[in-house]
Design an enzyme around this catalytic site. Structure first.
Site, mmCIF file in Angstrom:
data_model
loop_
_atom_site.group_PDB
_atom_site.id
_atom_site.type_symbol
_atom_site.label_atom_id
_atom_site.label_comp_id
_atom_site.label_asym_id
_atom_site.label_seq_id
_atom_site.Cartn_x
_atom_site.Cartn_y
_atom_site.Cartn_z
ATOM 1 N N ASP A 76 0.853 -1.193 0.000
ATOM 2 C CA ASP A 76 0.000 0.000 0.000
ATOM 3 C C ASP A 76 0.891 1.245 0.000
ATOM 4 O OD1 ASP A 76 -3.208 0.562 1.006
ATOM 5 O OD2 ASP A 76 -1.777 2.224 1.103
ATOM 6 N N ILE A 77 0.507 2.233 -0.793
ATOM 7 C CA ILE A 77 1.300 3.454 -0.950
ATOM 8 C C ILE A 77 1.279 4.306 0.330
ATOM 9 C CG2 ILE A 77 -0.452 5.082 -1.821
ATOM 10 C CD1 ILE A 77 1.453 5.651 -4.168
ATOM 11 N N ASN A 121 -12.844 -3.044 2.500
ATOM 12 C CA ASN A 121 -13.811 -1.949 2.617
ATOM 13 C C ASN A 121 -14.767 -2.012 1.443
ATOM 14 O OD1 ASN A 121 -12.456 -0.889 4.905
ATOM 15 N ND2 ASN A 121 -10.953 0.075 3.559
ATOM 16 N N GLY A 181 -15.945 3.065 3.527
ATOM 17 C CA GLY A 181 -14.742 3.862 3.268
ATOM 18 C C GLY A 181 -13.932 3.374 2.086
ATOM 19 N N GLN A 182 -14.576 2.692 1.139
ATOM 20 C CA GLN A 182 -13.848 2.202 -0.040
ATOM 21 C C GLN A 182 -13.499 3.362 -0.956
ATOM 22 O OE1 GLN A 182 -15.974 -0.710 -2.402
ATOM 23 N NE2 GLN A 182 -14.175 -1.190 -3.648
ATOM 24 N N HIS A 239 -10.549 -5.449 -3.304
ATOM 25 C CA HIS A 239 -9.218 -5.703 -2.757
ATOM 26 C C HIS A 239 -9.299 -6.013 -1.276
ATOM 27 C CE1 HIS A 239 -10.042 -1.365 -2.425
ATOM 28 N NE2 HIS A 239 -9.325 -1.376 -1.311
ATOM 29 N N HIS A 280 -6.946 -5.686 2.313
ATOM 30 C CA HIS A 280 -5.771 -5.129 2.987
ATOM 31 C C HIS A 280 -5.254 -6.209 3.928
ATOM 32 C CE1 HIS A 280 -6.832 -0.730 2.228
ATOM 33 N NE2 HIS A 280 -7.975 -1.318 1.970
#
Ligand code: AMP
Length: 113
Positions: free
Chosen positions: A32-33, A90, A96-97, A103, A105
């Site tokens: 994740d960035i 999410n 909160g997507q 995907h 996390h």
């Protein structure tokens, strides 16, 4: 309706770079960035599905199974199976997507808040 221009679709088409952790025929895992824990990896299937329900209801069972087996494989590769981890997906506005490509996390490497 799936948006072909979402950021994960672009990553899958190699239009945007990512820090790849693992890839196979059905899935891609990358860092994740904006990590929320020491280890924060995102896992995406290579099928165009908007969210969890879209993926589960509209995808071949073999691909679903393959994806979640890959999640387990990556957890093993990250050496966080014994220490523990959190898997989150999410969905929608209240969930909160931000990116409308299904995907998960994977968070770990420390006590996740
Ligand atoms: P979500 O809120 O569940 O849709 O999560 C989207 C996640 O994608 C967030 O944690 C972002 O930090 C992450 N993200 C957005 N753009 C990128 C990117 N180019 N590479 C890696 N992760 C990204």
């Amino acid at each position: 309706m799936y948006d072909n221009n979402n950021i994960f679709a672009k990553i899958l088409r190699n239009e945007i770079a990512c820090k790849k952790i693992y890839e196979d025929n059905n899935s891609l895992f990358f860092n994740d960035i904006n990590p929320q824990a020491k280890i924060h990896v995102l896992g995406i299937p290579k099928v165009n599905r908007v969210d969890f329900s879209d993926f589960i209801l509209n995808t071949d069972e073999k691909i679903i199974t393959s994806f979640f087996l890959s999640v387990d494989l990556v957890i093993d590769q990250l050496s966080i199976k014994k220490t523990g981890f959190r898997i989150i997906t999410n969905s929608g506005a209240d969930g909160g997507q931000e990116v409308p490509h299904f995907h998960v996390h994977i968070l770990g490497g420390e006590k996740v808040k």
